[in-house]
Design a protein around this motif. Structure first.
Motif, PDB file in Angstrom:
ATOM      1  N   LEU A   1       0.947  -1.135  -0.138  1.00  0.00           N
ATOM      2  CA  LEU A   1       0.126  -0.112  -0.115  1.00  0.00           C
ATOM      3  C   LEU A   1       0.810   1.352   0.091  1.00  0.00           C
ATOM      4  CD1 LEU A   1      -2.910  -1.027   2.551  1.00  0.00           C
ATOM      5  CD2 LEU A   1      -2.768  -1.256   0.012  1.00  0.00           C
ATOM      6  N   MET A   2       2.054   1.060   0.827  1.00  0.00           N
ATOM      7  CA  MET A   2       2.824   2.530   0.822  1.00  0.00           C
ATOM      8  C   MET A   2       3.736   2.540  -0.285  1.00  0.00           C
ATOM      9  SD  MET A   2       3.818   2.070   4.816  1.00  0.00           S
ATOM     10  CE  MET A   2       4.847   3.336   4.751  1.00  0.00           C
ATOM     11  N   ASN A   3       3.928   1.528  -1.067  1.00  0.00           N
ATOM     12  CA  ASN A   3       4.923   1.518  -2.135  1.00  0.00           C
ATOM     13  C   ASN A   3       6.218   2.108  -1.698  1.00  0.00           C
ATOM     14  OD1 ASN A   3       5.710   1.550  -5.021  1.00  0.00           O
ATOM     15  ND2 ASN A   3       5.268   3.322  -5.567  1.00  0.00           N
ATOM     16  N   VAL A   4       6.781   1.165  -0.662  1.00  0.00           N
ATOM     17  CA  VAL A   4       7.996   1.452  -0.018  1.00  0.00           C
ATOM     18  C   VAL A   4       9.209   1.651  -0.883  1.00  0.00           C
ATOM     19  CG1 VAL A   4       9.487   0.538   1.669  1.00  0.00           C
ATOM     20  CG2 VAL A   4       7.258   0.176   2.193  1.00  0.00           C
ATOM     21  N   ILE A   5       9.875   2.904  -0.863  1.00  0.00           N
ATOM     22  CA  ILE A   5      11.037   2.947  -1.577  1.00  0.00           C
ATOM     23  C   ILE A   5      12.270   2.538  -0.895  1.00  0.00           C
ATOM     24  CG2 ILE A   5      12.100   4.662  -3.241  1.00  0.00           C
ATOM     25  CD1 ILE A   5       9.518   6.166  -3.158  1.00  0.00           C
ATOM     26  N   THR A   6      12.806   1.668  -1.173  1.00  0.00           N
ATOM     27  CA  THR A   6      14.290   1.353  -0.505  1.00  0.00           C
ATOM     28  C   THR A   6      15.361   2.121  -0.948  1.00  0.00           C
ATOM     29  OG1 THR A   6      14.842  -0.262  -2.032  1.00  0.00           O
ATOM     30  CG2 THR A   6      13.542  -1.107  -0.266  1.00  0.00           C
ATOM     31  N   ILE A   7      16.517   2.105  -0.396  1.00  0.00           N
ATOM     32  CA  ILE A   7      17.601   2.867  -0.885  1.00  0.00           C
ATOM     33  C   ILE A   7      18.180   2.563  -2.119  1.00  0.00           C
ATOM     34  CG2 ILE A   7      19.309   1.547   0.408  1.00  0.00           C
ATOM     35  CD1 ILE A   7      19.198   5.426  -0.281  1.00  0.00           C
ATOM     36  N   GLU A   8      17.871   1.131  -2.443  1.00  0.00           N
ATOM     37  CA  GLU A   8      18.242   0.686  -3.858  1.00  0.00           C
ATOM     38  C   GLU A   8      17.235   1.080  -4.819  1.00  0.00           C
ATOM     39  OE1 GLU A   8      18.001  -1.362  -0.785  1.00  0.00           O
ATOM     40  OE2 GLU A   8      20.067  -1.587  -0.719  1.00  0.00           O
ATOM     41  N   ASP A   9      15.946   1.114  -4.426  1.00  0.00           N
ATOM     42  CA  ASP A   9      14.778   1.915  -5.433  1.00  0.00           C
ATOM     43  C   ASP A   9      15.267   2.999  -5.828  1.00  0.00           C
ATOM     44  OD1 ASP A   9      13.561  -0.768  -5.227  1.00  0.00           O
ATOM     45  OD2 ASP A   9      12.098  -0.088  -3.780  1.00  0.00           O
ATOM     46  N   TYR A  10      15.671   4.063  -4.820  1.00  0.00           N
ATOM     47  CA  TYR A  10      15.830   4.997  -4.976  1.00  0.00           C
ATOM     48  C   TYR A  10      17.018   5.427  -5.830  1.00  0.00           C
ATOM     49  CZ  TYR A  10      18.224   9.833  -3.850  1.00  0.00           C
ATOM     50  OH  TYR A  10      18.894  10.871  -4.047  1.00  0.00           O
ATOM     51  N   LYS A  11      18.169   4.899  -5.716  1.00  0.00           N
ATOM     52  CA  LYS A  11      19.225   4.692  -6.403  1.00  0.00           C
ATOM     53  C   LYS A  11      19.213   4.337  -7.985  1.00  0.00           C
ATOM     54  CE  LYS A  11      22.812   4.427  -2.602  1.00  0.00           C
ATOM     55  NZ  LYS A  11      23.696   3.657  -1.875  1.00  0.00           N
ATOM     56  N   SER A  12      18.335   3.276  -7.944  1.00  0.00           N
ATOM     57  CA  SER A  12      18.236   2.800  -9.540  1.00  0.00           C
ATOM     58  C   SER A  12      17.061   3.262 -10.500  1.00  0.00           C
ATOM     59  CB  SER A  12      18.111   1.194  -9.156  1.00  0.00           C
ATOM     60  OG  SER A  12      16.785   0.813  -8.408  1.00  0.00           O
TER      61      SER A  12
ATOM     62  N   GLN B   1      11.860   9.205   3.722  1.00  0.00           N
ATOM     63  CA  GLN B   1      12.907   9.455   4.231  1.00  0.00           C
ATOM     64  C   GLN B   1      14.187   9.342   3.560  1.00  0.00           C
ATOM     65  OE1 GLN B   1      12.207  10.486   7.475  1.00  0.00           O
ATOM     66  NE2 GLN B   1      10.296  10.199   6.986  1.00  0.00           N
ATOM     67  N   HIS B   2      14.203   9.691   2.449  1.00  0.00           N
ATOM     68  CA  HIS B   2      15.346   9.923   1.568  1.00  0.00           C
ATOM     69  C   HIS B   2      15.863  11.168   1.294  1.00  0.00           C
ATOM     70  CE1 HIS B   2      15.275   5.566   1.018  1.00  0.00           C
ATOM     71  NE2 HIS B   2      14.124   5.583   0.304  1.00  0.00           N
ATOM     72  N   SER B   3      15.347  12.146   2.381  1.00  0.00           N
ATOM     73  CA  SER B   3      15.684  13.645   1.807  1.00  0.00           C
ATOM     74  C   SER B   3      17.307  13.832   1.955  1.00  0.00           C
ATOM     75  CB  SER B   3      14.967  14.457   3.028  1.00  0.00           C
ATOM     76  OG  SER B   3      13.680  14.512   2.595  1.00  0.00           O
ATOM     77  N   GLU B   4      17.829  13.408   3.080  1.00  0.00           N
ATOM     78  CA  GLU B   4      19.287  13.573   3.212  1.00  0.00           C
ATOM     79  C   GLU B   4      20.192  13.097   1.974  1.00  0.00           C
ATOM     80  OE1 GLU B   4      22.727  12.554   6.594  1.00  0.00           O
ATOM     81  OE2 GLU B   4      20.828  11.983   6.966  1.00  0.00           O
TER      82      GLU B   4
END
Length: 334
Positions: free
Chosen positions: A88-99, A139-142
């Motif tokens: 439901l939240m479509n969680v974005i992992t750090i790997e998702d963010y980078k790729s 929580q990927h702002s930083e």
């Protein structure tokens, strides 16, 4: 008694049918969540932006005062709830963010930094804005802020090297283009990262994104070229129309925006474009101001700029009168 039991069984069967309807409704709600639209997504985003986790499963039941289930039911609910929440939240992992997410932002920033005025940029501003919003919620702002600063710093270092390789006759114009192009790009980049600015840079760093990005240009471009640029500007000032007045004005105003103390390097130059730079004029210096203005008018005439029909005025009258009034007013004389 038997009739009562049969009645209860029939009601149970009806309840099973109702359960099937509820399951179908759950599937429909599940799909609606998965589509990423609707009121629930905005509630989720708002809770994440406030730093509050969404209520779900046993936590929500406890919040509402429901009876605590058994240990097995809790474990099952946790497992189901974890997978459902992630969906439901479509969680974005750090790997998702980078790729996935940062590459989209990286490409858009590239185009914005290198566009020329009036160019059409084939990017979806809505899509980029949405990427930033989702990354902030997750929580990927930083990491995003760090990547943005690194990206723009690398770009400005390339710009600086290109300016260093410019011949003197093209140096001023190329600096003007680089300055104008960068400031124009900020007009798009800063709004796209408004969520990161509001919920990370302003809140946690106590700074502002636009100020940070202007500071990058000052440190990586302007500071490295100011001592080469200023002598060329002064030379161009002493030779009227060596560069266009608009180019001179853009650069001088831009330098003043980047670092106001640079005025001290050439106060007379900055005073032509920035109000109230020089101290107020005094009456005892009016003759000197008039002489300077007469010199400028003679230079203009030598370069082919005629003064027009002067048949109604005595020779030299306009030079003296206009010279005094123009210079006095430019210095704030009352």
């Amino acid at each position: 008694m038997e009739e009562e039991e049969e009645s209860m069984e029939e009601e149970g069967g009806g309840g099973g049918g109702g359960g099937g309807g509820e399951a179908a409704m759950d599937d429909q709600n599940h799909n609606n969540w998965g589509s990423g639209g609707g009121y629930e997504r905005h509630l989720l985003g708002d809770r994440l932006l406030r730093g509050s986790p969404p209520l779900a499963g046993p936590a929500e039941a406890a919040h509402r005062g429901a009876a605590a289930p058994g240990a097995g039911a809790i474990a099952a609910a946790i497992n189901i709830n974890a997978s459902t929440s992630k969906f439901l939240m479509n969680v974005i992992t750090i790997e998702d963010y980078k790729s996935t997410y940062w590459p989209k932002l990286d490409s858009a920033i590239d185009q914005l930094l290198t566009q020329s005025p009036g160019d059409y940029i084939p990017i979806s501003y809505e899509q980029i804005y949405s990427c930033v919003y989702k990354c902030v919620c997750q929580q990927h702002s930083e990491q995003m802020y760090s990547d943005l600063i690194k990206k723009i710093t690398n770009h400005l270092e390339r710009v600086s090297k290109e300016l260093q390789a410019s011949p003197p006759d093209l140096y001023i114009e190329r600096f003007n283009v680089a300055l104008g192009q960068y400031m124009g790009a900020l007009q798009s980049i800063v709004p796209l990262f408004i969520y990161m600015n509001k919920f990370y840079i302003e809140t946690k760093l106590n700074r502002d994104l636009k100020d940070d990005l202007i500071k990058l240009f000052t440190e990586h471009v302007a500071e490295k070229h100011i001592y080469n640029l200023m002598p060329l500007l002064l030379e161009a000032q002493s030779t009227p129309f060596q560069i266009t007045p608009s180019t001179m004005a853009n650069i001088v105003k831009g330098l003043y925006t980047l670092r106001p103390e640079w005025v001290q390097m050439a106060p007379a130059l900055f005073s032509k474009f920035i109000p109230n730079i020089l101290p107020p004029a005094v009456e005892s210096e009016l003759q000197e101001y008039a002489a300077q203005d007469q010199k400028l008018q003679r230079e203009l005439m030598q370069n082919g700029f005629a003064r027009g029909d002067q048949s109604r005025k005595r020779a030299g009258e306009e030079l003296t009168y206009n010279g005094s009034s123009t210079c006095a007013s430019s210095r704030g004389y009352r």
